[in-house]
Design a protein around this motif. Structure first.
Motif: not given
Ligand code: FAD
Length: 323
Positions: A146, A124-129, A148
């Motif tokens: 996650e 799940d790559q929403k909001d740059g995550k 990072t």
């Protein structure tokens, strides 16, 4: 930057789980508007390599080197990491297979990458995550993790992602990596095949039995059912501890993890340590005379009955179906 897929092979062939992993890696590449490069190590023929294109690889790097004919954990990790660097790939995807579980952290160290093993979802790559769901506690729970780090390694649990045909070019290029003798501290000298007809870790169907079968003298019906279905045979830990079956058939937390399309459990209670080895099975059928047996909680189909009555009937039904 492209995604790199490590396409593990055995005896020159890719397992179905590798095409699932390729489909997954393609989807990760599509999420990032980038291409998918696959790397294969070992003696794999051109027709087989081309299949990686069918499941989404734009390019296939083929490493054919006598020193790398058999799997060597450290050396394979070095080759895959070198390919990732050459291709500028920041995401490496591989199967969470027996060898994949050993490779993922080693590749992670070489690329200074965060590692997710046992992944069961697309990122799940929403909001740059970059968030991936993975199995935890031997398959008893899920963790939402996650990553990072800039570089990432994802090992996908078999049977958790569908096959998707994309028919990408899959053009094959030879790749000759640097090979360091330091990576060969442990090597395979000889492979001695067991007498089993179907390899358990790779089996599409597994017929497995536990202490409910009472003793080794009753295993002929388990073997007959497995033969008819083209299945591998497996067992619970107490069965192999008692010497009824070889240890190579012991499935579970302390044994082999399997990921068949069909797992038939006969006279096995379903202790968590056993379930830890079978949670990636697609369909689970349980035969047990105790309706309260914990195995029924994870079964897709359950038969409450005496194995000595049910299994012979099942054998007859399969014979009739085949006739
Ligand atoms: P049982 O628990 O004795 O169950 C037999 C089942 O057969 C029962 O459910 C019973 O109702 C049924 N039954 C009896 N007769 C019949 C009949 N005629 N027809 C149909 N059903 C019948 N176990 C593993 O399997 N794999 C592992 O990797 C593993 N690792 C372990 C690690 C640790 C640290 C520990 C502590 C344990 C581990 N175990 C493992 C053991 C595990 O906890 C269970 O004891 C074991 O799985 C039970 O094996 P079983 O189901 O064959 O036997």
């Amino acid at each position: 930057m492209p995604v790199l897929l490590y396409a593990e092979s055995a005896d020159g062939l890719f397992k179905k789980s590798i095409f699932e992993t390729a489909s997954y890696a393609r989807a990760v590449a599509d999420q990032n508007n980038t291409s998918l490069t696959a790397i294969s190590i070992g003696d794999v023929g051109t027709d087989e390599l081309a299949l990686l294109g069918k499941y989404g690889a734009d390019k296939v790097l083929n490493v054919s080197n006598a020193k790398l004919k058999n799997f060597v954990n450290q050396a394979y990790a070095s080759v895959i990491a070198e390919a990732a660097k050459n291709e500028n790939a920041d995401i490496v995807v591989l199967s969470n297979s027996f060898s994949g579980r050993g490779l993922a952290p080693r590749i992670g160290v070489k690329l200074s990458a965060g590692v997710i093993d046992g992944a069961v979802s697309l990122p799940d790559q929403k909001d740059g995550k970059f968030i991936v769901k993975k199995t935890a506690f031997s398959g008893k729970a899920f963790a939402i993790t996650e990553l990072t780090s800039a570089n990432k390694v994802i090992a996908l649990t078999p049977n958790t992602y569908k096959l998707v045909e994309k028919n990408a070019p899959g053009s094959v290029q030879d790749f000759s990596p640097e090979i360091s003798e330091a990576d060969f501290t442990a090597t395979i000298k000889e492979i001695i095949r067991s007498a089993e007809k179907v390899s358990l870790p790779d089996a599409e169907i597994v017929v497995s039995a536990g202490r409910g079968i009472k003793g080794p003298e009753n295993w002929s019906m388990i073997e007959e059912l497995a033969d008819l279905l083209g299945a591998a045979t497996a067992c619970s830990k107490p069965v192999s501890d008692a010497g009824w079956r070889p240890h190579s058939e012991h499935v579970g937390q302390t044994g082999i993890a399997v990921s068949p399309n069909l797992y038939i459990a006969i006279g096995i209670s379903g202790a968590i340590q056993h379930l830890a080895g079978i949670s990636a099975s697609k369909v689970i059928v349980v035969i047990n005379k105790d309706p309260e047996a914990p195995f029924f909680k994870v079964a897709d189909y359950g038969i409450v009955g005496d194995a000595f009555e049910v299994v012979p009937k099942l054998i007859e039904a399969v014979k009739q179906h085949k006739a």
